[in-house]
Motif scaffolding. Structure first.
Motif, mmCIF file in Angstrom:
data_model
loop_
_atom_site.group_PDB
_atom_site.id
_atom_site.type_symbol
_atom_site.label_atom_id
_atom_site.label_comp_id
_atom_site.label_asym_id
_atom_site.label_seq_id
_atom_site.Cartn_x
_atom_site.Cartn_y
_atom_site.Cartn_z
ATOM 1 N N MET A 1 8.225 6.549 1.397
ATOM 2 C CA MET A 1 8.296 8.008 1.400
ATOM 3 C C MET A 1 7.868 8.580 2.750
ATOM 4 S SD MET A 1 9.009 10.620 -0.666
ATOM 5 C CE MET A 1 8.655 10.187 -2.385
ATOM 6 N N GLN A 2 6.824 8.020 3.332
ATOM 7 C CA GLN A 2 6.353 8.535 4.619
ATOM 8 C C GLN A 2 7.401 8.346 5.712
ATOM 9 O OE1 GLN A 2 3.294 10.246 5.253
ATOM 10 N NE2 GLN A 2 4.471 10.703 7.105
ATOM 11 N N THR A 3 8.107 7.221 5.683
ATOM 12 C CA THR A 3 9.180 6.994 6.656
ATOM 13 C C THR A 3 10.244 8.066 6.535
ATOM 14 O OG1 THR A 3 8.814 4.602 6.526
ATOM 15 C CG2 THR A 3 10.881 5.337 7.487
ATOM 16 N N ALA A 4 10.599 8.407 5.311
ATOM 17 C CA ALA A 4 11.601 9.456 5.086
ATOM 18 C C ALA A 4 11.107 10.796 5.606
ATOM 19 C CB ALA A 4 11.937 9.546 3.600
ATOM 20 N N LEU A 5 9.856 11.123 5.330
ATOM 21 C CA LEU A 5 9.310 12.406 5.761
ATOM 22 C C LEU A 5 9.198 12.501 7.283
ATOM 23 C CD1 LEU A 5 6.625 12.716 2.969
ATOM 24 C CD2 LEU A 5 8.436 14.392 3.392
ATOM 25 N N ARG B 1 0.804 -1.217 0.000
ATOM 26 C CA ARG B 1 0.000 0.000 0.000
ATOM 27 C C ARG B 1 0.845 1.278 0.000
ATOM 28 N NH1 ARG B 1 -5.520 -0.581 0.852
ATOM 29 N NH2 ARG B 1 -6.198 -2.608 1.624
ATOM 30 N N ASP B 2 2.074 1.211 0.482
ATOM 31 C CA ASP B 2 2.874 2.422 0.665
ATOM 32 C C ASP B 2 4.085 2.511 -0.247
ATOM 33 O OD1 ASP B 2 1.379 3.743 2.847
ATOM 34 O OD2 ASP B 2 1.861 1.908 3.928
ATOM 35 N N GLY B 3 4.243 1.548 -1.145
ATOM 36 C CA GLY B 3 5.285 1.628 -2.147
ATOM 37 C C GLY B 3 6.683 1.365 -1.621
#
Length: 330
Positions: free
Chosen positions: A34-38, A10-12
């Motif tokens: 990407m969310q982990t990075a952000l 779901r999150d790529g």
């Protein structure tokens, strides 16, 4: 730096993409998504940047050809998606075409609504609808992605919270909108999933085209091979991105990964064309008394892209076909 997400769950899977959008490499050992990075941008971004520089220099062994068709949205789902209507002349035109006055407050206080962010779709995923009668329209927009923004942040403070930029096709089902707005409770059914170009970029990649508040490049919208418009995104943007961020953060904090949209890019008089069919139809109504351009039909293809001053693609292209949807659980 340019970042993408290949389709995976779901999150790529986070990918680093070179400046020319030709090569890429995985970044999963630094941040799986990407969310982990952000969520830890100040620590992770410098490490992503270092690998990006090696990729662009051609000194990275673990790279492969970049394939936009494998891309999900760069941020496949977000905790918060707020879309503005920063080009007030576009709002004015739409209201004028239906004989409605525009309150003067629209020039002073941004229009913003919260959209569906449980799933964004990739650059080559189809736009689906049950019926052509729904009035299927594209909307070319610029978006920014923030880190954590404290409640009460001012516009002067907001610019530093912009970490990434991208472009989107914020699809609208125009013929469903009037009924929803008549309830005076906002959009829902008339705003399906939003499609994103393959990559997000950091502000430094944009050079002088990015002034810290607006992106001064044309956004090209092509339908079935015909250029509908290429208005400049930095021109006639009444409310810049720091202003939109401050507006959204007035009464609550924004969480890292918040995506904020500009609304349909539009220039006064539309001399460079339009980034949605609704505006084309409004201009026709004002000129001829009625619209002549139809909304999109099944089989149509919409292509949205932003080119830099050298003619190179900045974010990659959104290239989607319009299709009837098939009922499923997802």
């Amino acid at each position: 730096m340019k970042l993408a997400s290949y389709k995976s769950g779901r999150d790529g899977q986070l990918m680093i993409v070179d400046r020319g959008l030709q090569r890429c490499c995985p970044a999963g050992d630094l941040a799986p998504t990407m969310q982990t990075a952000l969520d830890d941008w100040s620590n992770i971004a410098p490490r992503l940047q270092e690998r990006y520089e090696h990729l662009c220099e051609g000194t990275l062994d673990a790279s492969s050809a970049f394939e936009p068709g494998k891309c999900a949205a760069p941020l496949p789902r977000s905790y918060h998606w707020a879309d503005g209507s920063a080009y007030v002349t576009h709002v004015e035109l739409v209201r004028k075409a239906r004989g409605a006055d525009m309150p003067t407050s629209f020039w002073e206080d941004p229009l913003v609504y919260m959209g569906a962010s449980d799933a964004f779709i990739g650059p080559e995923d189809p736009v689906t609808a049950e019926s052509e009668d729904w009035g299927i329209d594209f909307e070319g927009e610029v978006v920014v992605v923030t880190d954590d923004v404290a409640a009460g942040t001012t516009a002067d403070e907001a610019a530093k919270h912009i970490k990434l930029l991208g472009i989107v096709n914020d699809v609208s089902l125009r013929n469903l909108i009037p009924g929803e707005l008549a309830k005076q409770f906002g959009f829902y059914q008339s705003k399906p999933w939003t499609a994103f170009a393959p990559v997000f970029v950091t502000p430094d990649e944009l050079g002088t085209a990015w002034d810290g508040a607006r992106l001064h490049l044309p956004l090209r919208a092509t339908l079935n091979g015909e250029l509908i418009g290429a208005p400049n995104a930095g021109q006639d943007m009444t409310f810049d991105f720091p202003t939109l961020i401050a507006h959204c953060a007035k009464s609550r904090s924004l969480i890292s990964g918040t995506v904020i949209g500009s609304g349909t890019v539009s220039n006064v008089g539309s001399k460079d064309g339009s980034c949605c069919l609704a505006e084309v139809r409004c201009l026709e109504t004002l000129r001829d008394g009625k619209p002549s351009t139809p909304f999109m039909s099944f089989g149509d293809r919409i292509h949205i892209e932003m080119l830099d001053g050298e003619g190179a693609s900045v974010f990659g292209a959104i290239d989607q076909q319009i299709r009837p949807f098939e009922r499923s659980t997802v």
